[in-house]
Design a protein around this motif. Structure first.
Motif, PDB file in Angstrom:
ATOM      1  N   UNK A 164       7.432  45.050  25.056  1.00  0.00           N
ATOM      2  CA  UNK A 164       7.906  43.808  25.812  1.00  0.00           C
ATOM      3  C   UNK A 164       9.057  44.401  26.661  1.00  0.00           C
ATOM      4  N   UNK A 165       9.553  45.671  26.622  1.00  0.00           N
ATOM      5  CA  UNK A 165      10.732  46.267  27.691  1.00  0.00           C
ATOM      6  C   UNK A 165      10.124  46.171  29.061  1.00  0.00           C
ATOM      7  N   UNK A 166       9.070  46.990  29.168  1.00  0.00           N
ATOM      8  CA  UNK A 166       8.501  47.034  30.461  1.00  0.00           C
ATOM      9  C   UNK A 166       8.018  45.720  31.117  1.00  0.00           C
ATOM     10  N   UNK A 167       7.485  44.946  30.375  1.00  0.00           N
ATOM     11  CA  UNK A 167       6.870  43.644  30.955  1.00  0.00           C
ATOM     12  C   UNK A 167       8.251  42.950  31.200  1.00  0.00           C
ATOM     13  N   UNK A 168       9.458  42.666  30.644  1.00  0.00           N
ATOM     14  CA  UNK A 168      10.736  42.155  30.737  1.00  0.00           C
ATOM     15  C   UNK A 168      11.160  42.546  32.203  1.00  0.00           C
ATOM     16  N   UNK A 169      10.983  43.762  32.358  1.00  0.00           N
ATOM     17  CA  UNK A 169      11.679  44.386  33.729  1.00  0.00           C
ATOM     18  C   UNK A 169      10.804  44.003  34.785  1.00  0.00           C
ATOM     19  N   UNK A 170       9.585  44.273  34.722  1.00  0.00           N
ATOM     20  CA  UNK A 170       8.702  43.697  35.746  1.00  0.00           C
ATOM     21  C   UNK A 170       8.903  42.111  36.074  1.00  0.00           C
ATOM     22  N   UNK A 171       8.878  41.260  35.059  1.00  0.00           N
ATOM     23  CA  UNK A 171       9.141  40.008  35.038  1.00  0.00           C
ATOM     24  C   UNK A 171      10.206  39.476  35.930  1.00  0.00           C
ATOM     25  N   UNK A 172      11.282  40.354  35.649  1.00  0.00           N
ATOM     26  CA  UNK A 172      12.643  39.853  36.237  1.00  0.00           C
ATOM     27  C   UNK A 172      12.512  40.412  37.666  1.00  0.00           C
ATOM     28  N   UNK A 173      12.004  41.630  37.940  1.00  0.00           N
ATOM     29  CA  UNK A 173      11.855  42.407  39.177  1.00  0.00           C
ATOM     30  C   UNK A 173      10.966  41.280  40.189  1.00  0.00           C
TER      31      UNK A 173
END
Length: 166
Positions: free
Chosen positions: A34-43
């Motif tokens: 979920x770390x990468x997904x969370x970063x892309x989501x916020x971006x």
């Protein structure tokens, strides 16, 4: 060059995201779920607020159909405010914010590559968050949580941001 970002994702040319997905299949990097997904989501939230405000619903805290929290919106709006404040002291950034078109893409047929001594071509596509047609110059908006230059350099390497503009 086109201005319809929706058409970009339905195209068949290779994008940097495609190359990154291939690299991750061949050379996976362990990361907590979920770390990468969370970063892309916020971006995506920050990008929409800055370059596609018509997609943002500030009352329902959504971008398109994606729901965000009040804290996420507050943080993204603060990043936008910071960008605007920086532009007060940075003439180049001020010009980009005032004059650039947003969410433009281009296609390059038969882009030349060389890997391991093997030359080849691929049809490629590239999406720009900002495009200044007069200068034939574009740029990407990126968010990251780097607190040092090394952390930023590591993020550039991890997300292949340099390759995306090559």
């Amino acid at each position: 060059m086109s201005q319809n970002p929706d058409a970009y994702y339905s195209r068949t040319e290779v994008s940097n995201s495609d190359l990154t997905a291939l690299k991750n299949l061949l050379h996976p990097v362990p990361m907590p779920p979920g770390v990468k997904e969370a970063a892309f989501r916020f971006g995506n939230l920050v990008d929409a607020i800055i370059t596609e405000p018509e997609r943002v619903n500030y009352y329902q805290l959504t971008v398109d159909d994606e729901q965000y929290t009040d804290d996420e919106f507050r943080h993204a709006k603060e990043m936008y405010r910071s960008l605007r404040m920086t532009a007060r002291h940075d003439p180049f950034l001020a010009k980009v914010l005032a004059e650039a078109e947003t969410q433009r893409y281009m296609v390059n047929q038969a882009q030349q590559f060389e890997y391991g001594g093997f030359p080849f071509t691929l049809d490629t596509r590239c999406k720009w968050d900002w495009w200044l047609d007069l200068y034939k110059f574009g740029g990407d908006l990126k968010t990251c949580s780097a607190a040092t230059q090394k952390e930023f350099d590591d993020a550039v390497d991890f997300f292949d941001w340099d390759r995306s503009r090559a």
